[in-house]
Write a protein that holds these residues in place. Structure first.
Motif, PDB file in Angstrom:
ATOM      1  N   ARG A   9       3.335   0.374  12.729  1.00 47.16           N
ATOM      2  CA  ARG A   9       3.153   1.556  11.921  1.00 47.16           C
ATOM      3  C   ARG A   9       1.694   1.712  11.522  1.00 47.16           C
ATOM      4  N   ASP A  10       1.305   2.926  11.294  1.00 47.19           N
ATOM      5  CA  ASP A  10      -0.029   3.216  10.764  1.00 47.19           C
ATOM      6  C   ASP A  10      -0.285   2.301   9.568  1.00 47.19           C
ATOM      7  N   PRO A  11      -1.374   1.535   9.566  1.00 49.29           N
ATOM      8  CA  PRO A  11      -1.632   0.616   8.448  1.00 49.29           C
ATOM      9  C   PRO A  11      -1.632   1.318   7.109  1.00 49.29           C
ATOM     10  N   ARG A  12      -1.921   2.609   7.084  1.00 48.07           N
ATOM     11  CA  ARG A  12      -1.924   3.331   5.816  1.00 48.07           C
ATOM     12  C   ARG A  12      -0.522   3.502   5.255  1.00 48.07           C
ATOM     13  N   LEU A  13       0.522   3.175   6.046  1.00 46.52           N
ATOM     14  CA  LEU A  13       1.895   3.426   5.616  1.00 46.52           C
ATOM     15  C   LEU A  13       2.703   2.143   5.515  1.00 46.52           C
ATOM     16  N   THR A  14       2.050   1.002   5.271  1.00 45.70           N
ATOM     17  CA  THR A  14       2.759  -0.261   5.407  1.00 45.70           C
ATOM     18  C   THR A  14       3.298  -0.856   4.122  1.00 45.70           C
ATOM     19  N   ALA A  15       2.975  -0.318   2.949  1.00 51.60           N
ATOM     20  CA  ALA A  15       3.474  -0.898   1.705  1.00 51.60           C
ATOM     21  C   ALA A  15       4.447   0.051   1.035  1.00 51.60           C
ATOM     22  N   VAL A  16       5.389  -0.500   0.279  1.00 52.55           N
ATOM     23  CA  VAL A  16       6.382   0.331  -0.415  1.00 52.55           C
ATOM     24  C   VAL A  16       6.371  -0.010  -1.883  1.00 52.55           C
ATOM     25  N   TRP A  17       6.330   0.994  -2.744  1.00 53.95           N
ATOM     26  CA  TRP A  17       6.338   0.743  -4.177  1.00 53.95           C
ATOM     27  C   TRP A  17       7.716   0.262  -4.586  1.00 53.95           C
ATOM     28  N   ARG A  18       7.745  -0.638  -5.515  1.00 52.87           N
ATOM     29  CA  ARG A  18       9.012  -1.212  -5.936  1.00 52.87           C
ATOM     30  C   ARG A  18       9.460  -0.791  -7.327  1.00 52.87           C
ATOM     31  N   THR A  19       8.527  -0.407  -8.190  1.00 57.31           N
ATOM     32  CA  THR A  19       8.949  -0.215  -9.577  1.00 57.31           C
ATOM     33  C   THR A  19       8.611   1.133 -10.171  1.00 57.31           C
ATOM     34  N   ASN A 105      16.800   8.801   1.011  1.00 54.57           N
ATOM     35  CA  ASN A 105      15.404   8.369   0.916  1.00 54.57           C
ATOM     36  C   ASN A 105      15.207   6.974   1.501  1.00 54.57           C
ATOM     37  N   ASP A 106      16.087   6.040   1.128  1.00 50.39           N
ATOM     38  CA  ASP A 106      15.888   4.662   1.563  1.00 50.39           C
ATOM     39  C   ASP A 106      16.253   4.475   3.034  1.00 50.39           C
ATOM     40  N   LEU A 107      17.226   5.245   3.520  1.00 47.94           N
ATOM     41  CA  LEU A 107      17.509   5.212   4.960  1.00 47.94           C
ATOM     42  C   LEU A 107      16.299   5.737   5.736  1.00 47.94           C
ATOM     43  N   ALA A 108      15.666   6.755   5.203  1.00 52.05           N
ATOM     44  CA  ALA A 108      14.462   7.292   5.850  1.00 52.05           C
ATOM     45  C   ALA A 108      13.379   6.228   5.973  1.00 52.05           C
ATOM     46  N   LEU A 109      13.230   5.396   4.951  1.00 46.57           N
ATOM     47  CA  LEU A 109      12.213   4.343   5.005  1.00 46.57           C
ATOM     48  C   LEU A 109      12.483   3.367   6.149  1.00 46.57           C
ATOM     49  N   LEU A 110      13.760   3.046   6.381  1.00 49.78           N
ATOM     50  CA  LEU A 110      14.073   2.132   7.482  1.00 49.78           C
ATOM     51  C   LEU A 110      13.809   2.793   8.831  1.00 49.78           C
ATOM     52  N   TYR A 111      14.117   4.076   8.942  1.00 50.42           N
ATOM     53  CA  TYR A 111      13.765   4.787  10.178  1.00 50.42           C
ATOM     54  C   TYR A 111      12.246   4.861  10.350  1.00 50.42           C
ATOM     55  N   ALA A 112      11.528   5.032   9.250  1.00 50.57           N
ATOM     56  CA  ALA A 112      10.068   5.119   9.336  1.00 50.57           C
ATOM     57  C   ALA A 112       9.461   3.834   9.871  1.00 50.57           C
ATOM     58  N   TYR A 136      15.162  15.707  -5.323  1.00 49.72           N
ATOM     59  CA  TYR A 136      14.939  14.292  -5.623  1.00 49.72           C
ATOM     60  C   TYR A 136      13.447  13.996  -5.599  1.00 49.72           C
ATOM     61  N   PRO A 137      12.836  13.622  -6.722  1.00 49.05           N
ATOM     62  CA  PRO A 137      11.376  13.533  -6.812  1.00 49.05           C
ATOM     63  C   PRO A 137      10.739  12.537  -5.846  1.00 49.05           C
ATOM     64  N   ILE A 138      11.339  11.359  -5.666  1.00 52.90           N
ATOM     65  CA  ILE A 138      10.742  10.371  -4.778  1.00 52.90           C
ATOM     66  C   ILE A 138      10.665  10.912  -3.351  1.00 52.90           C
ATOM     67  N   ALA A 139      11.753  11.554  -2.916  1.00 57.59           N
ATOM     68  CA  ALA A 139      11.761  12.114  -1.568  1.00 57.59           C
ATOM     69  C   ALA A 139      10.770  13.265  -1.447  1.00 57.59           C
ATOM     70  N   GLN A 140      10.599  14.041  -2.503  1.00 58.85           N
ATOM     71  CA  GLN A 140       9.612  15.116  -2.478  1.00 58.85           C
ATOM     72  C   GLN A 140       8.209  14.557  -2.286  1.00 58.85           C
ATOM     73  N   ASP A 214      -1.096   5.996   0.052  1.00 60.02           N
ATOM     74  CA  ASP A 214      -0.698   6.368   1.397  1.00 60.02           C
ATOM     75  C   ASP A 214       0.647   5.749   1.763  1.00 60.02           C
ATOM     76  N   ASN A 215       1.389   5.274   0.770  1.00 56.85           N
ATOM     77  CA  ASN A 215       2.596   4.512   1.023  1.00 56.85           C
ATOM     78  C   ASN A 215       3.828   5.275   0.563  1.00 56.85           C
ATOM     79  N   PHE A 216       4.871   5.251   1.380  1.00 53.20           N
ATOM     80  CA  PHE A 216       6.116   5.891   1.005  1.00 53.20           C
ATOM     81  C   PHE A 216       6.809   5.088  -0.090  1.00 53.20           C
TER      82      PHE A 216
END
Length: 367
Positions: A9-19, A105-112, A136-140, A214-216
């Motif tokens: 994946r594009d390095p700009r998209l490799t981390a996911v916020w948790r909290t 939203n979370d299924l989309a992250l796994l596809y991403a 849904y704000p996170i998905a927006q 830059d992270n989903f």
């Protein structure tokens, strides 16, 4: 606070916020049993084995919140013997098939990332679009980021600005900051220092660290308000945990998990970004207006009102610009919103918004 998702994946998209957005699900509850609430409380305390026990039976019986919760546990290896991405996909897909935005939203992250399923940015964007259209704000935020970067969709900074506005309007601080940067640099919207400052102030108010992201973002389980119990036809129950600390390895996914991952057709995004968080739609029968800006300073709002009134004098058939005080409650405070016109029908307000496109605007229900 972040973790890597996928090697190609594009390095700009490799981390996911948790909290950052754990409370967002409160605004979009699906019917849930009390056991889900107990599991969510356990999850937030870090007792993942207890969360697994609480959610397993409900998830197998068709509860969408519990299904999403199990997906989170399997994705992260929390409360289960090991991470199991295919199993996470099955539970997210089951929740998504029932229209739960957090599951989409979370299924989309796994596809991403291609974890548990073949990597498919287009499917990820479609799932985000479905959840974003549901409000849904996170998905927006994720959809806006996808448009800004051209991830799974054609790069479209104007669409990114619209969705950042929607997410920012619902309290996503980093969406507000992203939109302030678009206004500052004139990308996707006309360059506008005053609106850039207003959105910057919104970002600060909502707690942004004022750094580009830059992270989903991922959705985490939280306790929904009480709701009626809706149970799907019985499914095989998952095996119970053998000890308090080691749950059964794989509850069998429900039949809904085999449904297509394709989301329902999403409604189009809003016509244009606004300058600040908007309240929820007013009661039935309320009129509509066009919000063009907002500020915590009454003087700043009044100055912008006067500037816009002068700019569009004689062009908008006598449309009036006005300021309305709005109290968003504890943590957000009082804001002064600049509106244009009052209309009985949303379509008429949307028409004015299109004519005011250079300002950035959003149709809003008003009393």
């Amino acid at each position: 606070m972040s973790r890597t998702r996928g090697r190609d994946r594009d390095p700009r998209l490799t981390a996911v916020w948790r909290t950052a957005f754990v409370c967002c699900l409160l605004a979009f509850p699906a019917p849930a049993k009390a056991d889900y609430a107990a599991g969510a409380a356990a999850y937030q305390k870090g007792d993942y084995a207890a969360a697994f026990r609480e959610w397993s039976a409900d998830a197998a019986a068709g509860d969408a919140h519990a299904q999403q919760g199990l997906g989170v546990l399997y994705e992260n290896g929390e409360g289960v013997p090991a991470r199991d991405f295919p199993q996470a996909v099955e539970w997210y897909r089951a929740a998504a098939a029932q229209g739960l935005p957090a599951g989409q939203n979370d299924l989309a992250l796994l596809y991403a990332d291609g974890r548990g399923v073949p990597r498919n940015p287009v499917m990820a964007a479609e799932l985000w679009h479905a959840a974003a259209a549901a409000g849904y704000p996170i998905a927006q935020f994720n959809l806006a980021l996808a448009y800004e970067q051209g991830f799974g969709v054609a790069r479209d900074e104007e669409a990114a600005a619209r969705w950042y506005a929607e997410a920012g309007n619902r309290g996503v601080a980093d969406a507000a900051f992203a939109l302030s940067e678009l206004y500052r640099t004139g990308r996707g919207v006309p360059q506008h220092d005053q609106l850039a400052k207003l959105w910057h102030d919104v970002a600060v108010k909502f707690g942004s660290k004022l750094a580009a992201h830059d992270n989903f973002a991922t959705a985490l389980p939280t306790v929904p308000p009480p709701g009626p119990v809706v149970v799907a036809p019985p499914k095989p129950k998952p095996r119970q945990a053998s000890t308090a600390d080691k749950p059964a390895a794989k509850p069998p996914p429900p039949a809904a998990a085999t449904a297509s991952a394709s989301p329902p057709a999403a409604s189009p995004p809003p016509s244009s970004p606004s300058a600040q968080p908007t309240a929820q739609a007013g009661p039935a029968g309320a009129g509509f207006s066009v919000q063009v800006a907002s500020s915590q300073s009454e003087a700043d709002a009044a100055a912008l009102r006067d500037t816009l009134a002068t700019r569009y004098r004689g062009q908008l058939d006598g449309v009036e610009f006005y300021v309305q005080r709005t109290d968003l409650g504890a943590g957000k405070g009082v804001w002064y919103r600049v509106y244009a016109g009052r209309f009985q029908h949303r379509d008429a307000a949307a028409g004015l918004c299109a004519r005011l496109k250079s300002t950035g605007c959003l149709v809003a229900a008003v009393k």
